[in-house]
Design an enzyme around this catalytic site. Sequence first.
Site, PDB file in Angstrom:
ATOM      1  CG  HIS A 356      -2.045   1.060   1.023  1.00 38.11           C
ATOM      2  ND1 HIS A 356      -2.016   2.101   1.841  1.00 38.11           N
ATOM      3  CD2 HIS A 356      -3.292   0.903   0.482  1.00 38.11           C
ATOM      4  CE1 HIS A 356      -3.351   2.873   1.518  1.00 38.11           C
ATOM      5  NE2 HIS A 356      -3.768   2.123   0.585  1.00 38.11           N
ATOM      6  CB  CYS A 357       4.036   2.016   1.866  1.00 37.61           C
ATOM      7  SG  CYS A 357       3.431   1.633   3.367  1.00 37.61           S
ATOM      8  CB  ILE A 358       5.204   0.891  -3.226  1.00 38.75           C
ATOM      9  CG1 ILE A 358       4.647  -0.417  -3.562  1.00 38.75           C
ATOM     10  CG2 ILE A 358       6.369   0.754  -1.963  1.00 38.75           C
ATOM     11  CD1 ILE A 358       5.446  -1.438  -3.920  1.00 38.75           C
TER      12      ILE A 358
END
Length: 364
Positions: A356-358
Site C-alpha cells: 500500500h505504501c508504494i
Amino acid sequence: MKIIRESTPLEDGFRMPAEYERHQGCIMIFPERRDSWQYGGYAARKAFVQVAEAIAESEEVTVCVSGDLYDSARALLPPEVRVVEMSSNDAWARDYAPTFVKNSQGEVRGVDWGFNAWGGLWDGLYFPWDKDSRMARKLCDLMGKDVYDKRDFILEGGSIHVDGEGTCMVTESCLLSQGRNPGLSREEIEDILRQYLGVSVVLWLPWGIYNDETNGHIDNICAFTSPGHVVLAWTEEEGDVQYAMSRACLEYLEQALDAQGRRLKVHRLPLPRPVTVTEEECRGLDPCWDQPSRRPGERLAASYVNFYIANGSIVMPGFGDPADREAREILQGLFPERKVVQIPARDILMGGGNIHCITQQVPM
C-alpha cells in the site's frame, strides 16, 4: 494545471473516494535509494515489478523513475505500464503523490500536502526530501489535473484511510506527533481533514503497528474494506508488544460510529510472526549519513493490512509465514469479486513500508 489556493475541496463539492471505488489508475515510483533498498535495490525492483504487473491487469499503472534508471525500468516493466522520468528522493508514492478528490460530475483534482520525510528534523527518516515534496504537483501537471495547495500542512497519504461516505480514519500516534504539525490542536487537524477530504467524521485510533517508522500510519494497522467494514491487524500473542496496541484499537473501533451512524464491523486480520532484519541484509544497506540504516535483529512493521485495492484484484504482501494463507483467505472473503494476489514482500518491507505504501490510486 491550476493551483488552487482560494478554496478547499469541501467548499468546491469534492471528496476523497474510497480505495474500493473505481480507479483510472495507479502511481508507483521505482526504488533506487541505497540506504533504503539493500544491495542496490535489485530485489526490491523485482518485487515492485510484480506489484505493477498485478495492478496493471485491471487498471493503468504509471511508474516514475530517475533518469539513470529509466532504461532499466522500461526493460523490466511490461509494455502496458507507463514509465515516466521524474526525480524523487525515495519510492513511497502513497505518501507524497497527490491525494485525489472527486466531485459529483466526475472531475478529479489533486491535493498537494506538505511532506517532511515522516517527521522533518524532529524524527524524520532522511534529509533532504525536496524532490519528494514536489512530486504531487508534478504528477498533477503530468495528468492534467488541477491541484489544491496545502503545503502548509504536513500529511502523508498512508496516514489517512476513508470509506467514501464521509468517514476518515487516522492514528493519534502519527497525526499528533511532534514532527508534523506541532502548532495545531487535534481539533484544528480534524477541521483540515474535513475541508480537504470532504469528510464529516474523523476516527482516531490510538496506535499503528509497533516500530513503524512513520509513527504508526493507519494503512498498516486498519483499512476500510467496504462501507461499515474494516480489517484490523491482530495478534493473539498477549506477550507481544503489538497485542496491547491492537487491543486498544479494537476497543476504540467497537464503540465508534461512522459518518452514516453505523457501528463498524471489525474483521481481525492476523499478523505474521515478528519479521526481523538479518545481519546479511544490513550489510547490503548504505548508511544514512553516518548512521546504519538498519541493525541486525531490528523488528520490521510487517502487516497484511498493507494491501492495495485494484479494480480487479487485491494485491497483498506475503512473508513466507503460516499466517499468509489465513490472511489471504480472509481478504478473499471480504472482496469476493476481486482476485487476491499475494506477492512476497520482504524486500519491500526492508525499505520500511509495503505494497500500500508504494502505490497511490487515481480515481475514475
